[in-house]
Design an enzyme around this catalytic site. Structure first.
Site, short mmCIF file in Angstrom:
data_model
loop_
_atom_site.label_atom_id
_atom_site.label_comp_id
_atom_site.label_asym_id
_atom_site.label_seq_id
_atom_site.Cartn_x
_atom_site.Cartn_y
_atom_site.Cartn_z
N GLU A 196 31.69 47.90 28.04
CA GLU A 196 33.05 47.77 28.54
C GLU A 196 33.90 46.99 27.54
O GLU A 196 33.93 45.75 27.58
CB GLU A 196 33.06 47.04 29.88
CG GLU A 196 32.32 47.78 30.99
CD GLU A 196 32.91 47.44 32.36
OE1 GLU A 196 33.25 48.38 33.08
OE2 GLU A 196 33.05 46.25 32.67
N HIS A 250 30.02 40.74 33.74
CA HIS A 250 31.32 41.42 33.61
C HIS A 250 32.24 40.56 32.75
O HIS A 250 32.19 39.32 32.82
CB HIS A 250 31.93 41.65 35.00
CG HIS A 250 33.12 42.55 34.94
ND1 HIS A 250 34.36 42.09 34.58
CD2 HIS A 250 33.25 43.87 35.15
CE1 HIS A 250 35.21 43.11 34.58
NE2 HIS A 250 34.56 44.20 34.94
N LYS A 290 35.97 44.81 42.69
CA LYS A 290 36.54 43.49 42.37
C LYS A 290 37.03 42.81 43.66
O LYS A 290 36.47 43.03 44.72
CB LYS A 290 37.64 43.63 41.32
CG LYS A 290 37.12 44.41 40.09
CD LYS A 290 38.01 44.33 38.88
CE LYS A 290 37.41 45.17 37.76
NZ LYS A 290 38.17 45.13 36.53
N ASN A 306 33.38 49.31 40.77
CA ASN A 306 33.51 47.85 40.87
C ASN A 306 34.83 47.56 41.57
O ASN A 306 35.90 47.69 40.97
CB ASN A 306 33.48 47.24 39.45
CG ASN A 306 33.75 45.75 39.46
OD1 ASN A 306 33.81 45.12 40.52
ND2 ASN A 306 33.94 45.18 38.28
N SER A 351 39.14 51.68 32.01
CA SER A 351 40.19 52.68 32.23
C SER A 351 39.67 54.10 32.33
O SER A 351 40.34 55.05 31.89
CB SER A 351 41.28 52.56 31.14
OG SER A 351 41.92 51.29 31.24
N GLU A 400 35.19 39.73 33.09
CA GLU A 400 35.99 38.76 33.85
C GLU A 400 35.17 37.50 34.14
O GLU A 400 35.71 36.39 34.15
CB GLU A 400 36.53 39.43 35.14
CG GLU A 400 37.65 40.40 34.81
CD GLU A 400 37.78 41.59 35.73
OE1 GLU A 400 37.27 41.55 36.86
OE2 GLU A 400 38.41 42.58 35.30
N GLY A 445 41.26 47.75 32.74
CA GLY A 445 42.48 47.57 33.54
C GLY A 445 43.76 47.74 32.74
O GLY A 445 44.84 47.39 33.22
P1 PGA Z 1 38.96 49.56 34.99
O1 PGA Z 1 37.84 48.39 35.14
O2 PGA Z 1 38.25 50.86 35.28
O3 PGA Z 1 40.00 49.21 35.99
O4 PGA Z 1 39.45 49.50 33.58
C1 PGA Z 1 36.53 48.57 34.70
C2 PGA Z 1 35.70 47.37 35.04
O5 PGA Z 1 36.25 46.26 35.10
O6 PGA Z 1 34.49 47.49 35.26
#
Ligand code: PGA
Length: 252
Positions: free
Chosen positions: A167, A95, A11, A9, A212, A97, A173
């Site tokens: 997740e 997601h 982003k 992803n 992560s 976000e 992140g």
């Molecule tokens: P990350 O993000 O691997 O940077 O923690 C995962 C995601 O948002 O799908």
């Protein structure tokens, strides 16, 4: 046997040139027959150009989001048919976000899942609890609610043709991944919820872990029985790191 998926992803990162360079580096370093299905989800505006670079490769393309409606006066939105039209096979829905920053409800996300499925895209449904939920012992309650709304609207068969990504929001992140045991516990729970509707579908549904994931922890996460690959954010922006993660995936 479930064929694992490793999805990146990307982003809202990178320029047109940088996104194309990342694809070229992935293509150069990827084995001819990787052990997992490989997916990259770049920003919408680069999909069409990257689809050309990825044609006949081991990589599939995915969108990061999709409109719940099929077409019409929805300024700024991108439909499932449009994603399909430019070469996407997958799309991320729900997601964290989108859920948190854009206040997308479980109902809206279920409609997005349905719209993607109806157009023949493979939706990757993200579910996961926030830190406060986990600390209050509400992880299962939150994940079950997010899952059930989709199961109710779309049914177990549609869910099983898609992908679920667990997740935990506190792991995204932050550099603080769930332990393999924490991921396994919730992912076995997700599979059991699907099994309550249809055991055969549950056994075949791919459930990814995201939050992560990096080259250093992917193998132990992916070794868990209910972890069928990963949804990778930050680490998918570096070709060598993403390829190293991909190399740890095994059919299970
Ligand atoms: P990350 O993000 O691997 O940077 O923690 C995962 C995601 O948002 O799908």
């Amino acid at each position: 046997m479930r064929h694992p998926i490793v999805a990146g992803n990307w982003k809202m990162h990178g320029s047109r040139v940088e996104n194309a360079r990342l694809v070229e580096e992935l293509l150069a370093g990827c084995p001819a027959t990787p052990a997992a299905a490989c997916v990259v989800c770049p920003p919408f505006v680069y999909l069409q150009e990257l689809a050309r670079l990825l044609r006949d490769s081991a990589f599939s393309l995915g969108g990061q989001d999709v409109c719940a409606d099929a077409q019409g006066a929805f300024t700024g939105e991108v439909s499932a048919a449009m994603l399909k039209d430019v070469g996407c096979e997958y799309v991320i829905v729900g997601h964290s976000e989108r859920r948190l920053l854009y206040r997308e409800s479980d109902q809206l996300i279920a409609r997005k899942f349905a719209a993607a499925h109806a157009r023949g895209l493979i939706p990757i449904l993200c579910v996961g609890e926030q830190l406060a939920d986990r600390e209050a012992g509400r992880t299962r309650e939150v994940v079950a609610r997010q899952l059930e709304v989709v199961l109710e609207l779309c049914g177990a068969s549609a869910l099983g043709q898609g992908v679920v990504a667990y997740e935990p929001v506190w792991a995204i992140g932050t550099g603080r991944n769930a332990t393999p045991e924490q991921a396994q516990e919730v992912q076995a729970f997700i599979r059991a919820r699907i099994a309550a509707r249809d055991a055969r579908i549950a056994a075949a549904t791919r459930i990814l872990y995201g939050g992560s994931v990096k080259a250093g922890n992917a193998a132990e996460l992916f070794a868990m029985p209910d972890v069928d690959g990963g949804l990778i954010g930050g680490a998918s922006l570096k070709a060598d790191e993403f390829l190293a993660i991909l190399a740890t995936a095994r059919p299970g």
